[in-house]
Design an enzyme around this catalytic site. Sequence first.
Site, PDB file in Angstrom:
ATOM      1  N   VAL A  61       0.870  -1.122   0.022  1.00 12.31           N
ATOM      2  CA  VAL A  61       0.228   0.013  -0.212  1.00 12.31           C
ATOM      3  C   VAL A  61       0.644   1.285   0.079  1.00 12.31           C
ATOM      4  O   VAL A  61       0.465   2.271  -0.287  1.00 12.31           O
ATOM      5  CB  VAL A  61      -0.939   0.106   1.261  1.00 12.31           C
ATOM      6  CG1 VAL A  61      -2.031  -1.098   1.153  1.00 12.31           C
ATOM      7  CG2 VAL A  61      -0.266   0.011   2.645  1.00 12.31           C
ATOM      8  N   TYR A  62       2.208   1.143   0.362  1.00 10.97           N
ATOM      9  CA  TYR A  62       3.051   2.286   0.215  1.00 10.97           C
ATOM     10  C   TYR A  62       3.106   2.859  -1.136  1.00 10.97           C
ATOM     11  O   TYR A  62       3.393   2.293  -2.089  1.00 10.97           O
ATOM     12  CB  TYR A  62       4.211   2.000   0.862  1.00 10.97           C
ATOM     13  CG  TYR A  62       4.597   1.599   2.209  1.00 10.97           C
ATOM     14  CD1 TYR A  62       3.352   1.787   3.103  1.00 10.97           C
ATOM     15  CD2 TYR A  62       5.798   1.371   2.760  1.00 10.97           C
ATOM     16  CE1 TYR A  62       3.557   1.333   4.428  1.00 10.97           C
ATOM     17  CE2 TYR A  62       5.939   0.902   4.274  1.00 10.97           C
ATOM     18  CZ  TYR A  62       4.707   1.022   4.855  1.00 10.97           C
ATOM     19  OH  TYR A  62       4.864   0.850   6.205  1.00 10.97           O
ATOM     20  N   SER A  63       2.508   4.165  -1.435  1.00 13.04           N
ATOM     21  CA  SER A  63       2.326   4.735  -2.617  1.00 13.04           C
ATOM     22  C   SER A  63       1.919   3.690  -3.796  1.00 13.04           C
ATOM     23  O   SER A  63       2.432   3.726  -4.977  1.00 13.04           O
ATOM     24  CB  SER A  63       3.764   5.394  -3.027  1.00 13.04           C
ATOM     25  OG  SER A  63       4.248   6.411  -2.082  1.00 13.04           O
ATOM     26  N   ALA A  64       0.848   3.015  -3.391  1.00 14.37           N
ATOM     27  CA  ALA A  64       0.197   2.011  -4.270  1.00 14.37           C
ATOM     28  C   ALA A  64       1.046   1.336  -4.905  1.00 14.37           C
ATOM     29  O   ALA A  64       0.947   0.943  -6.334  1.00 14.37           O
ATOM     30  CB  ALA A  64      -0.670   2.808  -5.261  1.00 14.37           C
ATOM     31  N   LYS A  87       4.734  -6.022   3.353  1.00 14.83           N
ATOM     32  CA  LYS A  87       3.479  -6.148   4.032  1.00 14.83           C
ATOM     33  C   LYS A  87       2.186  -6.250   3.174  1.00 14.83           C
ATOM     34  O   LYS A  87       2.441  -5.610   2.262  1.00 14.83           O
ATOM     35  CB  LYS A  87       3.184  -5.182   5.375  1.00 14.83           C
ATOM     36  CG  LYS A  87       4.573  -5.325   6.119  1.00 14.83           C
ATOM     37  CD  LYS A  87       4.242  -4.118   7.446  1.00 14.83           C
ATOM     38  CE  LYS A  87       4.404  -2.821   6.531  1.00 14.83           C
ATOM     39  NZ  LYS A  87       5.805  -2.400   6.303  1.00 14.83           N
TER      40      LYS A  87
END
Length: 344
Positions: A61-64, A87
């Site tokens: 999810v970090y910056s998609a 993750k």
Amino acid sequence: MEYRTLGASGLKVSTLSFGAGTFGGSGPLFSAWGSTDANEARRLVDICLEAGITLFDTADVYSAGASEEILGQAVRGMRDAVTISTKLGLPMGDGPADWGASRSRLIRSVEAALRRLGTDYIDLLQLHAFDASTPLEETFSALDGLVKAGKVRYVGASNFAGWELMKSIAVSERHSYVRPVAHQVYYSLAGRDYEWELMPLGADQKVGALVWSPLAWGRLTGKIRRGQPLPETSRLHETASFGPPVDDEKLFDIVDALDEISAETGKSVPQISMNWLLNRPTVTSVIIGARNEPQLRENLGAIGWTLSAQQIEKLDKVSAVAAPYPYFPYRRQEGFARLNPPLV
């Protein structure tokens, strides 16, 4: 650099690890963290490796997904020298198959992460949050299959409650599935809730803590002071609502104590904050982030020295918070403490 064994495993990781949340910089949260591109990321990775940092942490999810992509580019040609942690489980979209820890989602998400990272295996795969909609037997059966397939080496969790992590361990052991060896948690001088239940659980079950946000979302950088406005450059303007709340007066008291110790040691407020964490029970590694080289080198100064017993006592006292029932006050009374001695 010191290396510690991660939980009940044979995996050795550096006591400082690097969080790649600043890589990419897209979206309302991650754009405030940083916008490091591939070239800058390679430079930061090189500095980390020179200092002995081997564990690099990211998430889908970090910056998609951009964080994984940039980290993969930054470690290209150095795969055997690094330990990659990522993750998954949080929503990557609005569709019914875009979130969770079902078998199909895990397999699909791991394949996508491997493509973005440009590798054929993930050293440590962590469930980013507990998925109450999927049976744990299904989740850990899928994780076990991914390990047996060679696509994942070790598994862990992140942001789990005590009962969620303990149930996960119980399910994995009951069925002889791969067992969680790590728990990525929020823990700082300004947020010591981890100590109430998760720390004793980690000590008892041999689950190593990987600490995120050791500076309490930027509150322990030394830039936030009593009677002064929040600095214009502080990311708390955009991200304060995402993190756990912190009482301002408590924070200022902690910073005052850190200032006193800084004058005694010549170390900075953030360096002292992270050094304190490295000496807490069950903490295996503290995840540091950096938007640029000076910030990274500043954070690297958290290791190679130790606080005195008196300085640790001062920080323990000023940052202490009364825990809720059943952890306090009963656990601190003589009779209860004799049966269950507190770790800290």
